[in-house]
Design a protein around this motif. Sequence first.
Motif, PDB file in Angstrom:
ATOM      1  N   ALA A  40       0.835  -1.206   0.000  1.00 29.55           N
ATOM      2  CA  ALA A  40       0.000   0.000   0.000  1.00 29.55           C
ATOM      3  C   ALA A  40       0.870   1.257   0.000  1.00 29.55           C
ATOM      4  CB  ALA A  40      -0.954  -0.008   1.192  1.00 29.55           C
ATOM      5  N   GLU A  41       1.980   1.213   0.737  1.00 29.10           N
ATOM      6  CA  GLU A  41       2.901   2.354   0.783  1.00 29.10           C
ATOM      7  C   GLU A  41       3.641   2.550  -0.542  1.00 29.10           C
ATOM      8  OE1 GLU A  41       5.460   1.671   4.138  1.00 29.10           O
ATOM      9  OE2 GLU A  41       3.755   1.632   5.527  1.00 29.10           O
ATOM     10  N   MET A  42       3.734   1.499  -1.336  1.00 27.64           N
ATOM     11  CA  MET A  42       4.473   1.547  -2.611  1.00 27.64           C
ATOM     12  C   MET A  42       3.541   1.615  -3.819  1.00 27.64           C
ATOM     13  SD  MET A  42       6.925  -1.714  -1.843  1.00 27.64           S
ATOM     14  CE  MET A  42       7.790  -1.592  -3.379  1.00 27.64           C
ATOM     15  N   GLN A  43       2.241   1.792  -3.605  1.00 28.63           N
ATOM     16  CA  GLN A  43       1.285   1.583  -4.693  1.00 28.63           C
ATOM     17  C   GLN A  43       1.528   2.462  -5.913  1.00 28.63           C
ATOM     18  OE1 GLN A  43      -2.395   1.793  -2.582  1.00 28.63           O
ATOM     19  NE2 GLN A  43      -2.829   3.853  -3.272  1.00 28.63           N
ATOM     20  N   ASN A  44       2.196   3.603  -5.775  1.00 30.06           N
ATOM     21  CA  ASN A  44       2.514   4.441  -6.945  1.00 30.06           C
ATOM     22  C   ASN A  44       3.583   3.800  -7.829  1.00 30.06           C
ATOM     23  OD1 ASN A  44       0.695   6.264  -5.924  1.00 30.06           O
ATOM     24  ND2 ASN A  44       2.252   7.605  -5.041  1.00 30.06           N
ATOM     25  N   GLN A  45       4.323   2.833  -7.287  1.00 32.61           N
ATOM     26  CA  GLN A  45       5.391   2.161  -8.027  1.00 32.61           C
ATOM     27  C   GLN A  45       4.967   0.776  -8.534  1.00 32.61           C
ATOM     28  OE1 GLN A  45       7.565   2.587  -4.192  1.00 32.61           O
ATOM     29  NE2 GLN A  45       9.316   2.780  -5.542  1.00 32.61           N
ATOM     30  N   VAL A  46       3.818   0.281  -8.052  1.00 36.30           N
ATOM     31  CA  VAL A  46       3.443  -1.118  -8.276  1.00 36.30           C
ATOM     32  C   VAL A  46       2.192  -1.238  -9.148  1.00 36.30           C
ATOM     33  CG1 VAL A  46       2.686  -3.238  -7.115  1.00 36.30           C
ATOM     34  CG2 VAL A  46       4.474  -1.821  -6.089  1.00 36.30           C
ATOM     35  N   GLU A  47       2.268  -2.133 -10.157  1.00 36.97           N
ATOM     36  CA  GLU A  47       1.094  -2.387 -10.982  1.00 36.97           C
ATOM     37  C   GLU A  47       0.341  -3.642 -10.519  1.00 36.97           C
ATOM     38  OE1 GLU A  47       1.148  -1.154 -15.097  1.00 36.97           O
ATOM     39  OE2 GLU A  47       0.462  -3.165 -15.643  1.00 36.97           O
ATOM     40  N   ARG A  48       1.049  -4.757 -10.426  1.00 38.03           N
ATOM     41  CA  ARG A  48       0.412  -6.019 -10.024  1.00 38.03           C
ATOM     42  C   ARG A  48       1.270  -6.712  -8.979  1.00 38.03           C
ATOM     43  NH1 ARG A  48      -1.362  -8.937 -15.649  1.00 38.03           N
ATOM     44  NH2 ARG A  48      -2.919  -9.986 -14.388  1.00 38.03           N
ATOM     45  N   VAL A  49       0.606  -7.559  -8.172  1.00 36.38           N
ATOM     46  CA  VAL A  49       1.313  -8.345  -7.158  1.00 36.38           C
ATOM     47  C   VAL A  49       1.061  -9.814  -7.466  1.00 36.38           C
ATOM     48  CG1 VAL A  49       1.625  -8.831  -4.710  1.00 36.38           C
ATOM     49  CG2 VAL A  49       0.981  -6.517  -5.450  1.00 36.38           C
ATOM     50  N   TRP A  50       2.148 -10.537  -7.737  1.00 40.62           N
ATOM     51  CA  TRP A  50       2.081 -11.959  -8.096  1.00 40.62           C
ATOM     52  C   TRP A  50       2.608 -12.806  -6.951  1.00 40.62           C
ATOM     53  CZ3 TRP A  50      -0.368 -13.645 -12.276  1.00 40.62           C
ATOM     54  CH2 TRP A  50      -0.607 -12.733 -13.317  1.00 40.62           C
ATOM     55  N   VAL A  51       1.792 -13.727  -6.470  1.00 39.82           N
ATOM     56  CA  VAL A  51       2.223 -14.690  -5.455  1.00 39.82           C
ATOM     57  C   VAL A  51       2.774 -15.895  -6.204  1.00 39.82           C
ATOM     58  CG1 VAL A  51       1.460 -16.192  -3.579  1.00 39.82           C
ATOM     59  CG2 VAL A  51       0.493 -13.879  -3.815  1.00 39.82           C
ATOM     60  N   ILE A  52       4.051 -16.247  -5.926  1.00 41.25           N
ATOM     61  CA  ILE A  52       4.718 -17.297  -6.704  1.00 41.25           C
ATOM     62  C   ILE A  52       5.072 -18.531  -5.869  1.00 41.25           C
ATOM     63  CG2 ILE A  52       5.535 -15.602  -8.383  1.00 41.25           C
ATOM     64  CD1 ILE A  52       8.373 -15.964  -7.173  1.00 41.25           C
ATOM     65  N   GLY A  53       4.534 -18.634  -4.666  1.00 46.96           N
ATOM     66  CA  GLY A  53       4.767 -19.843  -3.875  1.00 46.96           C
ATOM     67  C   GLY A  53       5.218 -19.518  -2.469  1.00 46.96           C
ATOM     68  N   GLY A  54       5.318 -20.528  -1.674  1.00 45.45           N
ATOM     69  CA  GLY A  54       5.001 -21.906  -1.894  1.00 45.45           C
ATOM     70  C   GLY A  54       3.598 -22.283  -1.478  1.00 45.45           C
ATOM     71  N   SER A  55       3.428 -23.564  -1.190  1.00 44.52           N
ATOM     72  CA  SER A  55       2.116 -24.146  -0.906  1.00 44.52           C
ATOM     73  C   SER A  55       1.341 -23.385   0.163  1.00 44.52           C
ATOM     74  CB  SER A  55       2.254 -25.589  -0.418  1.00 44.52           C
ATOM     75  OG  SER A  55       2.797 -26.389  -1.414  1.00 44.52           O
ATOM     76  N   ARG A  56       1.997 -23.102   1.279  1.00 48.38           N
ATOM     77  CA  ARG A  56       1.298 -22.452   2.387  1.00 48.38           C
ATOM     78  C   ARG A  56       0.883 -21.031   2.019  1.00 48.38           C
ATOM     79  NH1 ARG A  56       4.279 -21.176   7.341  1.00 48.38           N
ATOM     80  NH2 ARG A  56       3.132 -19.318   7.833  1.00 48.38           N
TER      81      ARG A  56
END
Length: 180
Positions: free
Chosen positions: A100-116
């Motif tokens: 949220a603090e970086m939202q001006n720099q960020v377009e998408r957030v990808w979760v790449i693992g692991g299982s938990r």
Amino acid sequence: MPPKLELIAAACENMGIGINGGLPWRLKTEMAFFTRMTTDTKDKDKKNIVLMGRRTWDCIPEKYKPLENRINMVLTSQSLNYGDKAIICKSIPHAIEVIAEMQNQVERVWVIGGSRVYKDVMGSPYFGRLYLTRIKKEFKCDTFFPPIPSGFVLIKDPTVPQHIQEEKGIKFIYEVYEKK
């Protein structure tokens, strides 16, 4: 408002996603898809975040750390410092605060693992979409993708190939899920 968390994973027929800290298969097309999805942005002034658990970070070969042209973020309860390679967060809610603090720099957030991490995000209010490559073959694995919740439905995404792909005699298909 921070972006929703989008999961990206590849799983074989037994829902395996890894073995001995690596991938059970070598599919250049699928790896290129992962790289394109997690790297490309519409706004060239922004980057995507790749959010992962510590063990997933540890499994990335040293020469690929941090994952290029993306902001690497690692979830861990340990007191670790990866310098400028990755941002450390203690939990998913903590990661959401940092994002949220970086939202001006960020377009998408990808979760790449692991299982938990996959399981926790799918059950959280932060979940956006699941991009799952279904590998149409069974491989020996020691790490597995968690069960997909019953409220998830398949959707079409124009950025994702729609038909069965094949490489090295292995067929696979890209699926995209959202919560109903």
